[in-house]
Scaffold this active site. Sequence first.
Site, PDB file in Angstrom:
ATOM      1  N   SER A  96       0.826  -1.205   0.000  1.00 50.80           N
ATOM      2  CA  SER A  96       0.000   0.000   0.000  1.00 50.80           C
ATOM      3  C   SER A  96       0.860   1.254   0.000  1.00 50.80           C
ATOM      4  CB  SER A  96      -0.962  -0.030   1.182  1.00 50.80           C
ATOM      5  OG  SER A  96      -1.879   1.037   1.104  1.00 50.80           O
ATOM      6  N   ASP A 243      -4.194   5.727  -3.163  1.00 50.04           N
ATOM      7  CA  ASP A 243      -2.943   5.189  -2.644  1.00 50.04           C
ATOM      8  C   ASP A 243      -2.505   4.046  -3.566  1.00 50.04           C
ATOM      9  OD1 ASP A 243      -4.709   3.177  -1.973  1.00 50.04           O
ATOM     10  OD2 ASP A 243      -4.329   3.242   0.185  1.00 50.04           O
ATOM     11  N   ASP A 245      -2.493   0.709  -3.655  1.00 45.04           N
ATOM     12  CA  ASP A 245      -3.349  -0.419  -4.038  1.00 45.04           C
ATOM     13  C   ASP A 245      -4.809   0.004  -4.181  1.00 45.04           C
ATOM     14  OD1 ASP A 245      -3.697  -0.014  -1.305  1.00 45.04           O
ATOM     15  OD2 ASP A 245      -3.988  -2.131  -0.846  1.00 45.04           O
ATOM     16  N   ASP A 247      -7.242   0.950  -2.415  1.00 45.17           N
ATOM     17  CA  ASP A 247      -8.382   0.592  -1.566  1.00 45.17           C
ATOM     18  C   ASP A 247      -8.928   1.822  -0.837  1.00 45.17           C
ATOM     19  OD1 ASP A 247      -6.240   0.862   0.173  1.00 45.17           O
ATOM     20  OD2 ASP A 247      -6.744  -0.889   1.390  1.00 45.17           O
TER      21      ASP A 247
END
EC number: 5.4.2.8
Length: 453
Positions: A96, A243, A245, A247
């Site tokens: 992340s 960000d 990834d 999510d």
Amino acid sequence: MLTCFKAYDIRGKLGEELNEDIAWRIGRAYGEFLKPKTIVLGGDVRLTSETLKLALAKGLQDAGVDVLDIGMSGTEEIYFATFHLGVDGGIEVTASHNPMDYNGMKLVREGARPISGDTGLRDVQRLAEANDFPPVDETKRGRYQQINLRDAYVDHLFGYINVKNLTPLKLVINSGNGAAGPVVDAIEARFKALGAPVELIKVHNTPDGNFPNGIPNPLLPECRDDTRNAVIKHGADMGIAFDGDFDRCFLFDEKGQFIEGYYIVGLLAEAFLEKNPGAKIIHDPRLSWNTVDVVTAAGTPVMSKTGHAFIKERMRKEDAIYGGEMSAHHYFRDFAYCDTGMIPWLLVAELVCLKGKTLGELVRDRMAAFPASGEINSKLAHPVEAINRVEQHFSRDAGGGSHRWHQHDLCRLAALTCASSNTEPVVRLNVESRGDVPLMEEKTKLILELLNK
């Protein structure tokens, strides 16, 4: 001992804490513990994600598990693949927004249910640390297959909005050179195919594990300038930043002003309750007055402990339609109660069109009614002592009450917690008030002075 195992996921410094051997052991342990038939794998853009993913796949195959590799992906694409295909679990290789020399993994079981500390992660850790697995039975070794679910995933995303509601929009989208870029391209192509009057201005859209523009983490003020400047330069209606990834998504209004995730929770809650009156909405306790005020008018607010595993569990228990955290994690019942960074901005874009108002106009009254400090992080050598200073100060003021002071409902210390960062403890501060910006700012300043005394 494998120190890469954390409370909710796996994260570690590359080399000693996380490497291909450890990834293989994690895959083998996951397979031995859950005994799944088939799981999906994916990885973010980090330079080590592909090799770690393949080592993980080998461990799973050695445990007799069939592996479906969806390629470079965001965490939510693993969630989607798991529930869409009806397989037994999934693992995303991602760090992340952690530093360059880190990587990690997020694990789920069937139905995209999280595997965290008390729901299997400690068991996987125990097996991986022991590294005492039965010999590989080549006749039962799992198969490996690469698949592409991007179109099905985009189909699902577009199920949350009615494209006919969209009026001309210009949107800045900053993928931060992370995994979001290809998804943004696919969404752009879908808008064009459907004749939607939406123009996407793409910033740092090319995936690049070297992160030439810095690690994407728009929660940090220093990571917001590129999105803000692009909104202003292009006269965009809204800015969106992700960000690594994706999510989490972070929104900017038509003036390039960053909108705290707290107010987006209220905005999305209101939108869901207009279509689903009486529904339950989950929120975290850090900042809550605005959310509770919005939800109480048309539904039922339910507070959950902070953290994705707790939010998801509570949503399932309450059959809540939506849940939101001020940290820009948004959870949806129809997305297997999982968090996604793509659905929120699509919903907000549709809302801007339906209401005929700018994003700034949609949140301005709520921001004035419930001004908040936003989460302020302080890295302190002695965090526990610092928190005690704050507690003692306000317990004196309140005649022995707790540090959740000011029960007179004008201002409150919404949350003061100590958490671990990668290098040193960090104290997180949140203060909110009812319509009194000077009071909120005064108390925030005082607490920061006490913390740093």
